[in-house]
Design a protein around this motif. Sequence first.
Motif, PDB file in Angstrom:
ATOM      1  N   ASP A 349       0.815  -1.221   0.000  1.00 38.70           N
ATOM      2  CA  ASP A 349       0.000   0.000   0.000  1.00 38.70           C
ATOM      3  C   ASP A 349       0.845   1.266   0.000  1.00 38.70           C
ATOM      4  O   ASP A 349       0.359   2.346   0.341  1.00 38.70           O
ATOM      5  CB  ASP A 349      -0.935   0.011   1.215  1.00 38.70           C
ATOM      6  N   LEU A 350       2.129   1.144  -0.359  1.00 43.13           N
ATOM      7  CA  LEU A 350       3.026   2.306  -0.347  1.00 43.13           C
ATOM      8  C   LEU A 350       3.294   2.789  -1.762  1.00 43.13           C
ATOM      9  O   LEU A 350       3.698   2.010  -2.630  1.00 43.13           O
ATOM     10  CB  LEU A 350       4.364   1.953   0.312  1.00 43.13           C
ATOM     11  N   SER A 351       3.091   4.072  -1.991  1.00 42.40           N
ATOM     12  CA  SER A 351       3.516   4.702  -3.236  1.00 42.40           C
ATOM     13  C   SER A 351       3.691   6.186  -2.979  1.00 42.40           C
ATOM     14  O   SER A 351       3.014   6.766  -2.116  1.00 42.40           O
ATOM     15  CB  SER A 351       2.486   4.486  -4.350  1.00 42.40           C
ATOM     16  N   PHE A 352       4.612   6.802  -3.694  1.00 46.80           N
ATOM     17  CA  PHE A 352       4.810   8.243  -3.546  1.00 46.80           C
ATOM     18  C   PHE A 352       3.518   8.999  -3.875  1.00 46.80           C
ATOM     19  O   PHE A 352       3.160   9.961  -3.203  1.00 46.80           O
ATOM     20  CB  PHE A 352       5.937   8.725  -4.459  1.00 46.80           C
ATOM     21  N   GLU A 353       2.832   8.542  -4.907  1.00 49.35           N
ATOM     22  CA  GLU A 353       1.635   9.260  -5.359  1.00 49.35           C
ATOM     23  C   GLU A 353       0.553   9.285  -4.292  1.00 49.35           C
ATOM     24  O   GLU A 353      -0.069  10.319  -4.037  1.00 49.35           O
ATOM     25  CB  GLU A 353       1.084   8.614  -6.639  1.00 49.35           C
ATOM     26  N   SER A 354       0.332   8.144  -3.627  1.00 49.48           N
ATOM     27  CA  SER A 354      -0.735   8.083  -2.633  1.00 49.48           C
ATOM     28  C   SER A 354      -0.362   8.785  -1.333  1.00 49.48           C
ATOM     29  O   SER A 354      -1.230   9.316  -0.635  1.00 49.48           O
ATOM     30  CB  SER A 354      -1.100   6.623  -2.347  1.00 49.48           C
ATOM     31  N   LEU A 355       0.922   8.795  -1.009  1.00 51.76           N
ATOM     32  CA  LEU A 355       1.356   9.405   0.246  1.00 51.76           C
ATOM     33  C   LEU A 355       1.499  10.919   0.139  1.00 51.76           C
ATOM     34  O   LEU A 355       1.396  11.630   1.142  1.00 51.76           O
ATOM     35  CB  LEU A 355       2.696   8.804   0.688  1.00 51.76           C
ATOM     36  N   CYS A 356       1.754  11.426  -1.060  1.00 54.59           N
ATOM     37  CA  CYS A 356       2.031  12.861  -1.238  1.00 54.59           C
ATOM     38  C   CYS A 356       0.722  13.648  -1.311  1.00 54.59           C
ATOM     39  O   CYS A 356       0.335  14.174  -2.354  1.00 54.59           O
ATOM     40  CB  CYS A 356       2.870  13.084  -2.500  1.00 54.59           C
ATOM     41  N   THR A 357       0.034  13.747  -0.183  1.00 57.59           N
ATOM     42  CA  THR A 357      -1.260  14.424  -0.140  1.00 57.59           C
ATOM     43  C   THR A 357      -1.190  15.943  -0.040  1.00 57.59           C
ATOM     44  O   THR A 357      -2.163  16.616  -0.405  1.00 57.59           O
ATOM     45  CB  THR A 357      -2.092  13.878   1.025  1.00 57.59           C
TER      46      THR A 357
END
Length: 400
Positions: A349-357
Amino acid sequence: MAFSSSPSHLPRDFPTSGFQVIDPSDKVEEENLPFYNRDDYYPMRMGEVIGRHYQVVAKLGYGTTSTVWLGRDLRDGKYWTLKVHINTTKHNQESAVYRHLADVAANMVGRPGRQNVRELHDSLTLTSQHGDHEVFVMTPLGMSLRTLQQMQPNHAFEKMFVTSAVDQVLFGLYYLHAAELVHTDLHSDNLLVAIVDNSVLADVEEGEIFEPAARKRDDDRFVYVSRYMLGGPGPLTICDFGQARIGNVHRGLAMPLPYRAPEVILRMDWGAPVDLWAVGLLSWSLLKPRALFDLYAPDSPELNDAHHLAAMTALMGPPPPEFLQRSEEASKYWSEDGTWKGPVPVPTDLSFESLCTPLTGQDKEMFLNFLSGLLHWLPEERLTTEQTCHHLWLRGGGEQ
């Protein structure tokens, strides 16, 4: 008695009452640090005169290897930061780094970034019952970037502040790397805001006179509560060179655990690119208070490394073969083709896109491009300080 501006002054008297007395059973400041030993620290008293002419007028901070104080030079009234080291330091690496910087200074004249690197003005030695304590005399600086961040809404900075802060850090690194120094400990605790309004220093001293800091009595000494200083939006200054390395190529463990670059974890040769890896993590943490990587298994270094590398694999994809071939340690975690085989699973469940809110749209796209240039498996493929400075995300440019 107020301190006047004429030379050769007598030291001021500091209060011996009128302050909050902390319960002896409570831990205060440096007492909360792991492996704290009271006999390692110099038993400073408020108002004490050290080095014959520096009067200690306030406590500013503490760390695992030192306490930090504000001192006033009784000869001319100028204020200095006094960093008093513990007496068990066998080799003071920070002292060696400052000597190195002094030796190369003549070749660094005019090079950008000097104002973003802390300088050593003077040094002296104090002797306590348990040993000698080296003291650095340095220009006073304000609070750390981490402390300032904790004061912000949601504990995060706006993008414009972050780009300005990262710019200044890069200038400092440009200077350090040109001097063949690798900092290895770059994070917001070691970035201090310079003071542009020196009147705040006199205010801190007056505060200690009229509203003395809380303290705890510990047998023959006091443990004081620190005061914060912020005297205007001055430049960021890279501090604390206790873990810095002199030279371009190194081997062995370095960097705080959550900040470690992959080549350090895997015991490869490493150099200046580890600082650029840290710039990537710093940029992320200033925008988003939750760090990109964590301390996963405090009681097991091996398991912590596995979790750390698994998280890197989830975010960056498998490392290239040329990276894996540089370390025998890599075979514990990946097969020759880069397939993960470590003792913990790769997070799904880790990705730069999902974490970079915090960012959206084109700005988010540009930031992730910026990040990918710094968080790269191959150190030689990471952006240099100069290349990073020119990245469009920092310069506010258009589409990549």
